[in-house]
Write a protein that holds these residues in place. Structure first.
Motif, mmCIF file in Angstrom:
data_model
loop_
_atom_site.group_PDB
_atom_site.id
_atom_site.type_symbol
_atom_site.label_atom_id
_atom_site.label_comp_id
_atom_site.label_asym_id
_atom_site.label_seq_id
_atom_site.Cartn_x
_atom_site.Cartn_y
_atom_site.Cartn_z
ATOM 1 N N ARG A 128 -39.460 5.022 -16.282
ATOM 2 C CA ARG A 128 -38.131 4.397 -16.288
ATOM 3 C C ARG A 128 -37.190 5.178 -15.361
ATOM 4 O O ARG A 128 -36.428 4.574 -14.599
ATOM 5 N N TYR A 132 -35.236 3.741 -11.910
ATOM 6 C CA TYR A 132 -33.791 3.847 -11.681
ATOM 7 C C TYR A 132 -33.506 4.555 -10.349
ATOM 8 O O TYR A 132 -32.653 4.124 -9.567
ATOM 9 N N LYS A 136 -31.717 2.887 -7.133
ATOM 10 C CA LYS A 136 -30.440 3.424 -6.662
ATOM 11 C C LYS A 136 -30.528 3.816 -5.198
ATOM 12 O O LYS A 136 -29.582 3.616 -4.429
ATOM 13 N N LYS A 142 -28.600 -2.577 -10.488
ATOM 14 C CA LYS A 142 -29.308 -2.999 -11.698
ATOM 15 C C LYS A 142 -30.815 -2.983 -11.468
ATOM 16 O O LYS A 142 -31.274 -3.191 -10.339
ATOM 17 N N SER A 175 -27.315 2.606 -18.040
ATOM 18 C CA SER A 175 -28.146 3.795 -17.940
ATOM 19 C C SER A 175 -27.343 5.017 -18.360
ATOM 20 O O SER A 175 -26.170 5.155 -18.006
ATOM 21 N N PHE A 178 -28.154 7.555 -14.959
ATOM 22 C CA PHE A 178 -27.870 7.129 -13.593
ATOM 23 C C PHE A 178 -26.571 6.334 -13.606
ATOM 24 O O PHE A 178 -26.559 5.146 -13.959
ATOM 25 N N MET A 181 -25.556 2.363 -13.013
ATOM 26 C CA MET A 181 -26.765 1.541 -13.064
ATOM 27 C C MET A 181 -26.894 0.855 -14.424
ATOM 28 O O MET A 181 -26.521 1.416 -15.455
ATOM 29 N N LEU A 183 -29.640 -1.845 -16.839
ATOM 30 C CA LEU A 183 -30.958 -2.440 -17.028
ATOM 31 C C LEU A 183 -30.766 -3.827 -17.635
ATOM 32 O O LEU A 183 -30.000 -3.994 -18.585
#
Length: 278
Positions: A128, A132, A136, A142, A175, A178, A181, A183
């Motif tokens: 995961r 991310y 990024k 996203k 997130s 991050f 960001m 999900l």
């Protein structure tokens, strides 16, 4: 002379024709209900190689073609140390379905294998985090994962039966590591049996479990708690065809007034106080 459709176009057409009510409609419903996509989003669709993530990729491609809301897509595959034939299968399916994937290499399987702790938990967390990071780096805000309604239901029941807590799976979340960001889970309202039907209808073949650790340690997936829950739901469905939808609906209608305690932002609250004592 009638032009013959490519395999990719045939698959796309099946989504918005034969499977319009089972796949396209619940997909769009989730996008709208949970506000998963906003104007000028740049979304990294994460492809593991299985049926769910590849369906998600095709749905997102279709949506981008029809949507009045402008957004960008990237399709990323994080290779944690797959065997060569697994990687080749993912690449071949992406080409077959006209999905322009970007593959990133990592040594996550090796790192997880070397740990004395829960290798599966560590692997999932690391994967995961890598997704991310790669997203990024591509300028995305996203990541989109292929979790479907059955994942939500099974996670809820596993948490209750084996974790002693009522815990579900959100369709969108920020997130914690991050900044900026999010999900999203656009397949949130889609049933797994309908995804399987789509795969069979189009004669597609995707990888199942490609985990090197599972294979090396000869772990029987049919002995897992998730498989056990799947079988339980299957049995209950014989007498109650609405069992999946009922469980799913229940996490949208939690009555906190009837619970002794609940947790919010890692803080425990209780519904019994001194004033309730007689």
């Amino acid at each position: 002379m009638k032009r013959e459709l490519t395999k990719s176009k045939m698959v796309e057409r099946s989504i918005i024709t034969k499977f319009r009510q089972k796949l396209w409609a619940p997909f769009i419903r989730s996008i709208k209900k949970y506000n998963l996509i906003e104007e000028n989003d740049k979304i990294a669709v994460c492809i593991s190689g299985g049926k769910d993530s590849f369906l998600l990729a095709k749905l997102m491609q279709n949506l981008q073609s029809f949507s009045d809301v402008p957004f960008e897509l990237e399709f990323i595959v994080m290779d944690p140390g797959y065997k060569e034939h697994i990687r080749e299968k993912i690449t071949a399916n992406a080409k077959l379905l006209d999905i322009p994937i970007k593959i990133y290499n990592s040594n996550i399987f090796d790192v997880a294998e070397a740990t004395d702790k829960n290798a599966c938990y560590l692997c999932a967390r690391m994967r995961r985090g890598c997704l991310y990071k790669y997203a990024k780096d591509l300028g995305c805000n996203k990541i989109a994962l292929g979790h479907h309604m059955n994942d939500v239901i099974e996670t809820t029941l596993i948490a209750m039966f084996y974790g002693s807590q009522l815990q579900a799976m959100l369709p969108i979340l920020n997130s914690t590591n991050f900044e900026g960001m999010k999900l999203i889970r656009p397949l949130y309202s889609v049933l797994e049996e309908d995804i399987t039907a789509w795969v069979k209808y189009n004669s597609l073949e995707f990888i199942a479990c490609a985990c090197k650790l599972t294979e090396k340690n000869k772990i029987d997936e049919n002995a897992s708690k998730r498989y056990e829950i799947k079988q339980l739901i299957k049995n209950l469905k014989q007498t109650n065809p609405m069992i999946e939808q009922n469980i799913f609906n229940s996490i949208h209608q939690v009555n906190l007034d009837t619970f002794v305690g609940y947790k919010k932002e890692n803080k425990l609250y209780t519904n019994y106080t001194e004033k309730n004592k007689k």
